[in-house]
Scaffold this motif. Structure first.
Motif, PDB file in Angstrom:
ATOM      1  N   GLU A   1       0.836  -1.201   0.000  1.00 56.63           N
ATOM      2  CA  GLU A   1       0.000   0.000   0.000  1.00 56.63           C
ATOM      3  C   GLU A   1       0.874   1.256   0.000  1.00 56.63           C
ATOM      4  O   GLU A   1       0.604   2.211  -0.737  1.00 56.63           O
ATOM      5  CB  GLU A   1      -0.915   0.023   1.227  1.00 56.63           C
ATOM      6  N   LYS A   2       1.893   1.252   0.820  1.00 59.48           N
ATOM      7  CA  LYS A   2       2.776   2.422   0.906  1.00 59.48           C
ATOM      8  C   LYS A   2       3.493   2.651  -0.419  1.00 59.48           C
ATOM      9  O   LYS A   2       3.627   3.787  -0.873  1.00 59.48           O
ATOM     10  CB  LYS A   2       3.788   2.239   2.038  1.00 59.48           C
ATOM     11  N   GLN A   3       3.941   1.579  -1.047  1.00 61.96           N
ATOM     12  CA  GLN A   3       4.640   1.703  -2.335  1.00 61.96           C
ATOM     13  C   GLN A   3       3.725   2.295  -3.403  1.00 61.96           C
ATOM     14  O   GLN A   3       4.164   3.094  -4.223  1.00 61.96           O
ATOM     15  CB  GLN A   3       5.171   0.334  -2.798  1.00 61.96           C
ATOM     16  N   LEU A   4       2.455   1.917  -3.384  1.00 58.01           N
ATOM     17  CA  LEU A   4       1.504   2.427  -4.380  1.00 58.01           C
ATOM     18  C   LEU A   4       1.345   3.932  -4.268  1.00 58.01           C
ATOM     19  O   LEU A   4       1.237   4.633  -5.277  1.00 58.01           O
ATOM     20  CB  LEU A   4       0.138   1.739  -4.228  1.00 58.01           C
ATOM     21  N   HIS A   5       1.333   4.439  -3.054  1.00 59.22           N
ATOM     22  CA  HIS A   5       1.060   5.860  -2.845  1.00 59.22           C
ATOM     23  C   HIS A   5       2.307   6.737  -2.730  1.00 59.22           C
ATOM     24  O   HIS A   5       2.204   7.952  -2.862  1.00 59.22           O
ATOM     25  CB  HIS A   5       0.193   6.043  -1.594  1.00 59.22           C
ATOM     26  N   HIS A   6       3.470   6.144  -2.496  1.00 61.84           N
ATOM     27  CA  HIS A   6       4.631   6.986  -2.218  1.00 61.84           C
ATOM     28  C   HIS A   6       5.830   6.773  -3.135  1.00 61.84           C
ATOM     29  O   HIS A   6       6.707   7.636  -3.187  1.00 61.84           O
ATOM     30  CB  HIS A   6       5.064   6.816  -0.761  1.00 61.84           C
ATOM     31  N   SER A   7       5.922   5.663  -3.848  1.00 61.86           N
ATOM     32  CA  SER A   7       7.047   5.481  -4.770  1.00 61.86           C
ATOM     33  C   SER A   7       6.687   6.077  -6.127  1.00 61.86           C
ATOM     34  O   SER A   7       5.511   6.186  -6.476  1.00 61.86           O
ATOM     35  CB  SER A   7       7.403   3.996  -4.917  1.00 61.86           C
ATOM     36  N   SER A   8       7.700   6.434  -6.896  1.00 59.71           N
ATOM     37  CA  SER A   8       7.416   7.072  -8.192  1.00 59.71           C
ATOM     38  C   SER A   8       6.702   6.118  -9.146  1.00 59.71           C
ATOM     39  O   SER A   8       5.718   6.494  -9.785  1.00 59.71           O
ATOM     40  CB  SER A   8       8.702   7.614  -8.821  1.00 59.71           C
ATOM     41  N   THR A   9       7.157   4.869  -9.250  1.00 62.38           N
ATOM     42  CA  THR A   9       6.481   3.917 -10.129  1.00 62.38           C
ATOM     43  C   THR A   9       5.126   3.530  -9.556  1.00 62.38           C
ATOM     44  O   THR A   9       4.165   3.311 -10.292  1.00 62.38           O
ATOM     45  CB  THR A   9       7.343   2.654 -10.348  1.00 62.38           C
ATOM     46  N   GLY A  10       5.035   3.481  -8.224  1.00 60.03           N
ATOM     47  CA  GLY A  10       3.757   3.208  -7.578  1.00 60.03           C
ATOM     48  C   GLY A  10       2.720   4.255  -7.924  1.00 60.03           C
ATOM     49  O   GLY A  10       1.552   3.944  -8.173  1.00 60.03           O
ATOM     50  N   LYS A  11       3.150   5.505  -7.954  1.00 58.96           N
ATOM     51  CA  LYS A  11       2.226   6.585  -8.321  1.00 58.96           C
ATOM     52  C   LYS A  11       1.756   6.436  -9.767  1.00 58.96           C
ATOM     53  O   LYS A  11       0.616   6.744 -10.094  1.00 58.96           O
ATOM     54  CB  LYS A  11       2.885   7.943  -8.100  1.00 58.96           C
ATOM     55  N   GLN A  12       2.633   5.928 -10.638  1.00 59.50           N
ATOM     56  CA  GLN A  12       2.223   5.661 -12.022  1.00 59.50           C
ATOM     57  C   GLN A  12       1.191   4.536 -12.061  1.00 59.50           C
ATOM     58  O   GLN A  12       0.222   4.603 -12.819  1.00 59.50           O
ATOM     59  CB  GLN A  12       3.436   5.285 -12.873  1.00 59.50           C
ATOM     60  N   ALA A  13       1.409   3.520 -11.234  1.00 60.49           N
ATOM     61  CA  ALA A  13       0.447   2.414 -11.148  1.00 60.49           C
ATOM     62  C   ALA A  13      -0.890   2.910 -10.597  1.00 60.49           C
ATOM     63  O   ALA A  13      -1.951   2.500 -11.070  1.00 60.49           O
ATOM     64  CB  ALA A  13       1.011   1.294 -10.273  1.00 60.49           C
ATOM     65  N   LEU A  14      -0.816   3.805  -9.620  1.00 59.73           N
ATOM     66  CA  LEU A  14      -2.039   4.397  -9.052  1.00 59.73           C
ATOM     67  C   LEU A  14      -2.799   5.172 -10.129  1.00 59.73           C
ATOM     68  O   LEU A  14      -4.016   5.036 -10.266  1.00 59.73           O
ATOM     69  CB  LEU A  14      -1.674   5.306  -7.882  1.00 59.73           C
TER      70      LEU A  14
END
Length: 171
Positions: A41-54
């Motif tokens: 969950e944290k990776q989705l909202h806070h990492s750069s690639t996670g934000k792209q996935a979001l």
């Protein structure tokens, strides 16, 4: 406990005794899965690639509330992100493997993450405890892989059968 035994006897149901070591092993797996879902969950909202996935999820019509309610996450690219995180949380290699989150190298080396560069969908049991995961590949340059003569990874991968996850029973 007494009430359960009385009701079971009246209903003609035979209760099985639970081995406390199995229960302890299951509890560890539940804890690892919960720790992993918070990591994803944290990776989705806070990492750069996670934000792209979001952004990708939202472009597919999935609302922020749905993402939050179903606890969607992201497994970052890299071979050891989750396994190192789980070790730092105090879990050993055997626990990580038994939870279906890490794999041991065939050459007998270190563990590596089962889920890499994937949108993560946690799977919960009827008690709303996370027992497994499915991961959808994200941002795989399949054209580049084809040029290198390598196969693109499977679109979806799942947690294997574990002490707490039985696909036919849970799903």
């Amino acid at each position: 406990g007494d009430s359960l035994r009385i009701l079971a006897q009246k209903a003609g149901v035979k209760l099985e005794k639970f081995d406390p070591t199995v229960q302890d092993a299951k509890q560890i797996l539940y804890e690892i899965c919960e720790t992993a879902v918070r990591f994803f969950e944290k990776q989705l909202h806070h990492s750069s690639t996670g934000k792209q996935a979001l952004a990708y999820l939202k472009s597919r019509g999935i609302s922020e509330n749905t993402i939050k309610d179903f606890r969607l996450g992201f497994a970052p690219e890299g071979w050891h992100n989750l396994t190192h995180f789980l070790r730092n949380c105090g879990y050993n290699n055997e626990n990580i493997i038994n939870a279906g989150l890490g794999l041991k190298k065939e050459s007998g080396g270190d563990l590596y993450d089962r889920f890499r560069s994937r949108i993560i969908f946690p799977i919960a049991d009827i008690n709303d405890q996370v027992v497994g995961f499915t991961g959808r590949v994200f941002a795989v340059p399949s054209v580049a892989l084809a040029k290198e003569g390598r196969e693109a990874p499977a679109k979806y991968i799942n947690t294997p059968q574990t002490l707490i996850y039985d696909k036919s029973r849970v799903l």
